[in-house]
Motif scaffolding. Sequence first.
Motif, PDB file in Angstrom:
ATOM      1  N   THR A   1       2.185  16.190   1.952  1.00 43.87           N
ATOM      2  CA  THR A   1       1.578  15.237   2.866  1.00 43.87           C
ATOM      3  C   THR A   1       1.813  13.829   2.342  1.00 43.87           C
ATOM      4  N   ILE A   2       1.610  12.863   3.209  1.00 43.18           N
ATOM      5  CA  ILE A   2       1.702  11.466   2.812  1.00 43.18           C
ATOM      6  C   ILE A   2       0.444  10.752   3.296  1.00 43.18           C
ATOM      7  N   PRO A   3       0.080   9.649   2.657  1.00 42.02           N
ATOM      8  CA  PRO A   3      -1.122   8.932   3.094  1.00 42.02           C
ATOM      9  C   PRO A   3      -0.969   8.420   4.530  1.00 42.02           C
ATOM     10  N   ALA A   4      -2.032   8.543   5.293  1.00 47.33           N
ATOM     11  CA  ALA A   4      -2.044   7.967   6.641  1.00 47.33           C
ATOM     12  C   ALA A   4      -2.233   6.461   6.509  1.00 47.33           C
ATOM     13  N   LEU A   5      -1.534   5.718   7.340  1.00 46.79           N
ATOM     14  CA  LEU A   5      -1.594   4.261   7.284  1.00 46.79           C
ATOM     15  C   LEU A   5      -2.232   3.705   8.546  1.00 46.79           C
ATOM     16  N   ASP A   6      -2.972   2.611   8.383  1.00 51.12           N
ATOM     17  CA  ASP A   6      -3.533   1.938   9.548  1.00 51.12           C
ATOM     18  C   ASP A   6      -2.483   0.998  10.142  1.00 51.12           C
ATOM     19  N   LYS A   7      -2.872   0.215  11.134  1.00 50.35           N
ATOM     20  CA  LYS A   7      -1.908  -0.667  11.825  1.00 50.35           C
ATOM     21  C   LYS A   7      -1.321  -1.740  10.921  1.00 50.35           C
ATOM     22  N   SER A   8      -2.015  -2.078   9.836  1.00 50.15           N
ATOM     23  CA  SER A   8      -1.496  -3.087   8.909  1.00 50.15           C
ATOM     24  C   SER A   8      -0.798  -2.441   7.707  1.00 50.15           C
ATOM     25  N   ASN A   9      -0.420  -1.165   7.841  1.00 47.98           N
ATOM     26  CA  ASN A   9       0.278  -0.397   6.802  1.00 47.98           C
ATOM     27  C   ASN A   9      -0.532  -0.219   5.521  1.00 47.98           C
ATOM     28  N   GLN A  10      -1.838  -0.208   5.631  1.00 51.38           N
ATOM     29  CA  GLN A  10      -2.711   0.060   4.485  1.00 51.38           C
ATOM     30  C   GLN A  10      -3.156   1.517   4.553  1.00 51.38           C
ATOM     31  N   PRO A  11      -3.215   2.212   3.399  1.00 47.39           N
ATOM     32  CA  PRO A  11      -3.648   3.615   3.408  1.00 47.39           C
ATOM     33  C   PRO A  11      -5.078   3.763   3.920  1.00 47.39           C
ATOM     34  N   ILE A  12      -5.291   4.784   4.727  1.00 46.41           N
ATOM     35  CA  ILE A  12      -6.627   5.108   5.209  1.00 46.41           C
ATOM     36  C   ILE A  12      -7.240   6.069   4.191  1.00 46.41           C
ATOM     37  N   PRO A  13      -8.398   5.716   3.612  1.00 51.51           N
ATOM     38  CA  PRO A  13      -9.001   6.575   2.580  1.00 51.51           C
ATOM     39  C   PRO A  13      -9.268   7.994   3.100  1.00 51.51           C
ATOM     40  N   ASN A  14      -8.974   8.972   2.246  1.00 52.56           N
ATOM     41  CA  ASN A  14      -9.238  10.392   2.516  1.00 52.56           C
ATOM     42  C   ASN A  14      -8.540  10.929   3.760  1.00 52.56           C
ATOM     43  N   LYS A  15      -7.431  10.329   4.157  1.00 53.26           N
ATOM     44  CA  LYS A  15      -6.701  10.828   5.316  1.00 53.26           C
ATOM     45  C   LYS A  15      -5.220  10.916   4.982  1.00 53.26           C
ATOM     46  N   VAL A  16      -4.660  12.102   5.172  1.00 49.99           N
ATOM     47  CA  VAL A  16      -3.232  12.317   4.948  1.00 49.99           C
ATOM     48  C   VAL A  16      -2.633  12.926   6.201  1.00 49.99           C
ATOM     49  N   ILE A  17      -1.319  12.838   6.295  1.00 47.44           N
ATOM     50  CA  ILE A  17      -0.621  13.451   7.415  1.00 47.44           C
ATOM     51  C   ILE A  17       0.484  14.359   6.889  1.00 47.44           C
ATOM     52  N   PHE A  18       0.827  15.342   7.686  1.00 45.32           N
ATOM     53  CA  PHE A  18       1.873  16.300   7.349  1.00 45.32           C
ATOM     54  C   PHE A  18       3.196  15.568   7.157  1.00 45.32           C
ATOM     55  N   HIS A  19       3.953  15.989   6.122  1.00 41.39           N
ATOM     56  CA  HIS A  19       5.266  15.383   5.883  1.00 41.39           C
ATOM     57  C   HIS A  19       6.359  16.453   5.844  1.00 41.39           C
ATOM     58  N   ARG A  20       6.235  17.419   4.931  1.00 41.06           N
ATOM     59  CA  ARG A  20       7.256  18.468   4.782  1.00 41.06           C
ATOM     60  C   ARG A  20       6.594  19.797   4.453  1.00 41.06           C
ATOM     61  N   LEU A  21       7.329  20.865   4.723  1.00 39.11           N
ATOM     62  CA  LEU A  21       6.814  22.204   4.443  1.00 39.11           C
ATOM     63  C   LEU A  21       7.960  23.108   4.015  1.00 39.11           C
ATOM     64  N   PHE A  22       7.721  23.920   2.985  1.00 39.04           N
ATOM     65  CA  PHE A  22       8.684  24.927   2.517  1.00 39.04           C
ATOM     66  C   PHE A  22       7.937  26.239   2.395  1.00 39.04           C
ATOM     67  N   TRP A  23       8.571  27.351   2.784  1.00 40.96           N
ATOM     68  CA  TRP A  23       7.988  28.660   2.524  1.00 40.96           C
ATOM     69  C   TRP A  23       9.072  29.711   2.408  1.00 40.96           C
ATOM     70  N   SER A  24       8.749  30.738   1.616  1.00 43.61           N
ATOM     71  CA  SER A  24       9.629  31.889   1.442  1.00 43.61           C
ATOM     72  C   SER A  24       8.764  33.116   1.202  1.00 43.61           C
ATOM     73  N   PHE A  25       9.128  34.217   1.819  1.00 42.84           N
ATOM     74  CA  PHE A  25       8.382  35.458   1.677  1.00 42.84           C
ATOM     75  C   PHE A  25       8.860  36.221   0.445  1.00 42.84           C
ATOM     76  N   LYS A  26       7.988  37.015  -0.156  1.00 43.72           N
ATOM     77  CA  LYS A  26       8.331  37.766  -1.370  1.00 43.72           C
ATOM     78  C   LYS A  26       9.542  38.671  -1.128  1.00 43.72           C
ATOM     79  N   ALA A  27       9.586  39.323   0.007  1.00 49.07           N
ATOM     80  CA  ALA A  27      10.721  40.200   0.304  1.00 49.07           C
ATOM     81  C   ALA A  27      12.039  39.417   0.316  1.00 49.07           C
ATOM     82  N   CYS A  28      12.016  38.212   0.813  1.00 47.82           N
ATOM     83  CA  CYS A  28      13.218  37.359   0.823  1.00 47.82           C
ATOM     84  C   CYS A  28      13.620  36.991  -0.599  1.00 47.82           C
ATOM     85  N   ILE A  29      12.635  36.707  -1.430  1.00 43.86           N
ATOM     86  CA  ILE A  29      12.887  36.345  -2.825  1.00 43.86           C
ATOM     87  C   ILE A  29      13.460  37.539  -3.580  1.00 43.86           C
ATOM     88  N   ASP A  30      12.899  38.731  -3.342  1.00 41.59           N
ATOM     89  CA  ASP A  30      13.347  39.935  -4.038  1.00 41.59           C
ATOM     90  C   ASP A  30      14.782  40.311  -3.680  1.00 41.59           C
TER      91      ASP A  30
END
Length: 180
Positions: free
Chosen positions: A84-113
């Motif tokens: 995740t990355i920090p959420a920004l307000d209109k003046s590009n300042q971080p909003i406290p305690n708020k993040v937004i989705f950025h990237r995701l990776f996943w792999s299943f055990k069977a795929c790894i094996d």
Amino acid sequence: MDSKLVGKNILVMVEENEQLTIPTFIAFIRQEFGYTITYRKALLEKQWALKQVYGNWEESYNIIPKFLQALQLFVPGTIVRIQTIPALDKSNQPIPNKVIFHRLFWSFKACIDVFAFCKPIVQIDRTWLYGRYKGMLLIAVEQDGTNNIFQLAFAIVEGQTADGHKSIKSAYRRPDSGWK
């Protein structure tokens, strides 16, 4: 012809087939009520109906962590990395305690094996994500000795890297393959 009446009628149609076009809604309202609504009104009411059926984008992204926890609970050995990355307000300042989705990776055990029994080359394929939030779904695949294709890992990333180069799309060799 108010928005509530149009919206309720379009909602029924969207529940049956969300692929219907705006001109279809306009023609339906004209046929049913003898009134021609504007393209804009039909578009806004279709968007409202889609939101009623599927929820909004923010709600969908907010359930990703819960979905990933369930995935790891019910498919033991699954590896998940979310960034995740920090959420920004209109003046590009971080909003406290708020993040937004950025990237995701996943792999299943069977795929790894199965990775150890595959040919020494990994191929990365991608498909573009459409809608409000753009990006790409990357899929790493390999072949076993009998040319069966196995999906190894998945990732959701932005469309381009920060330096402007296109994201990964070509084949890469495995570090342990011994190939040059």
